[in-house]
Design an enzyme around this catalytic site. Structure first.
Site, PDB file in Angstrom:
ATOM      1  N   HIS A 125       0.824  -1.216   0.000  1.00 38.90           N
ATOM      2  CA  HIS A 125       0.000   0.000   0.000  1.00 38.90           C
ATOM      3  C   HIS A 125       0.850   1.253   0.000  1.00 38.90           C
ATOM      4  O   HIS A 125       2.009   1.264   0.420  1.00 38.90           O
ATOM      5  CB  HIS A 125      -0.942   0.013   1.217  1.00 38.90           C
ATOM      6  CG  HIS A 125      -0.285   0.434   2.493  1.00 38.90           C
ATOM      7  ND1 HIS A 125      -0.160   1.760   2.877  1.00 38.90           N
ATOM      8  CD2 HIS A 125       0.280  -0.298   3.497  1.00 38.90           C
ATOM      9  CE1 HIS A 125       0.451   1.833   4.043  1.00 38.90           C
ATOM     10  NE2 HIS A 125       0.721   0.599   4.451  1.00 38.90           N
ATOM     11  N   CYS A 126       0.248   2.328  -0.528  1.00 44.08           N
ATOM     12  CA  CYS A 126       0.767   3.678  -0.357  1.00 44.08           C
ATOM     13  C   CYS A 126      -0.380   4.497   0.208  1.00 44.08           C
ATOM     14  O   CYS A 126      -1.270   3.922   0.849  1.00 44.08           O
ATOM     15  CB  CYS A 126       1.301   4.249  -1.679  1.00 44.08           C
ATOM     16  SG  CYS A 126       0.101   4.241  -3.025  1.00 44.08           S
ATOM     17  N   MET A 127      -0.399   5.808   0.004  1.00 42.15           N
ATOM     18  CA  MET A 127      -1.474   6.602   0.589  1.00 42.15           C
ATOM     19  C   MET A 127      -2.792   6.378  -0.141  1.00 42.15           C
ATOM     20  O   MET A 127      -3.824   6.128   0.464  1.00 42.15           O
ATOM     21  CB  MET A 127      -1.090   8.092   0.550  1.00 42.15           C
ATOM     22  CG  MET A 127      -2.005   8.964   1.400  1.00 42.15           C
ATOM     23  SD  MET A 127      -1.950   8.517   3.134  1.00 42.15           S
ATOM     24  CE  MET A 127      -3.664   8.643   3.580  1.00 42.15           C
TER      25      MET A 127
END
Length: 264
Positions: A125-127
């Site tokens: 995941h990222c933002m």
């Protein structure tokens, strides 16, 4: 910000900002979903499945829902944004990339390969789940599956249509493709068109073959002889001239539509 407010960090990103008042987090950029996003909030609560039983792709919002992750059997989390906190260290095994600008593909892939050997399910995941984390997944597919950049990107885009890789990150992927294969022959991702539910992607990526030649008309394949040589001389007259018989008929019928030509 008052002391009481600082005692209650955001329940999603773990930082101190007025989430309920739509204030954007100054650390990681987290915000309350816009009205256009709220319709898809229920769907976006679940990460996207990239490789069955193993690899998931999502946002920080996905990573913050521990019960949903557990319900899908996810035990490991690859965090690609150093500013995002790892919220549940007692429940998941975390690995966080330490560079906020350059994506450390080899570091991330090493962690994912270990998860695959351990038969563990992992969330990357990222933002927003649109740029950095999809790039890591694309790089992993290139390394583990032997696919080129375009093929890997199409695989991820088909399973998570919201993916929107920026130009700077795409250039890093091109460089990584060149590192793996000695060249980068992928076109700009901006030019790619994606239609959900369309025809299955061709992962052979065979080159486009030359078009099939259009059959040559029979009359042009006469060994170089003129087509006029095959017409009886008495039935063909060059130019706009008329036969003597037709000319006489026209002169005898002045009310006809054809205007006789002046032979002077």
């Amino acid at each position: 910000m008052r002391k009481r407010e600082r005692e209650n960090p955001c329940g999603i990103c773990g930082h101190y900002h007025k989430y309920e008042e739509e204030e954007v987090c100054g650390i990681c950029g987290h915000r309350i979903p816009l009205s256009s996003d709220k319709s898809s909030l229920q769907v976006s609560a679940f990460p996207s499945l990239i490789l069955p039983g193993f690899l998931y792709l999502g946002s920080y919002d996905n990573a913050s829902r521990s019960e949903l992750l557990k319900s899908q059997g996810i035990t490991h989390v690859l965090n690609t944004v150093p500013a995002c906190q790892n919220l549940y260290k007692n429940s998941f095994t975390y690995h966080c990339l330490q560079d906020g600008k350059i994506l450390l593909f080899d570091d991330a892939i090493q962690f994912l390969e270990q998860c695959e050997r351990d038969k563990a399910r992992v969330l990357v995941h990222c933002m927003s789940g649109k740029n950095r984390s999809p790039a890591i997944v694309v790089a992993f597919l290139m390394k583990s599956k032997g696919w080129r950049l375009l093929q890997s990107y199409q695989w991820v885009k088909e399973r998570r249509p919201s993916v929107d890789i920026g130009q700077a990150v795409y250039q890093q992927l091109q460089e990584y493709e060149q590192k793996l294969y000695g060249s980068s022959n992928s076109s700009n991702l901006v030019l790619l068109s994606f239609q959900p539910g369309g025809a299955p992607l061709n992962f052979g990526l065979s080159e486009v073959k030359d078009p099939v030649p259009v059959p040559i008309p029979a009359f042009s394949n006469l060994g170089g002889a003129s087509i006029f040589a095959h017409l009886p001389p008495q039935e063909f007259t060059f130019g706009a001239g008329q036969t003597q018989k037709n000319l006489s008929e026209n002169l005898a019928n002045p009310s006809g539509s054809d205007i006789p030509m002046d032979n002077a």
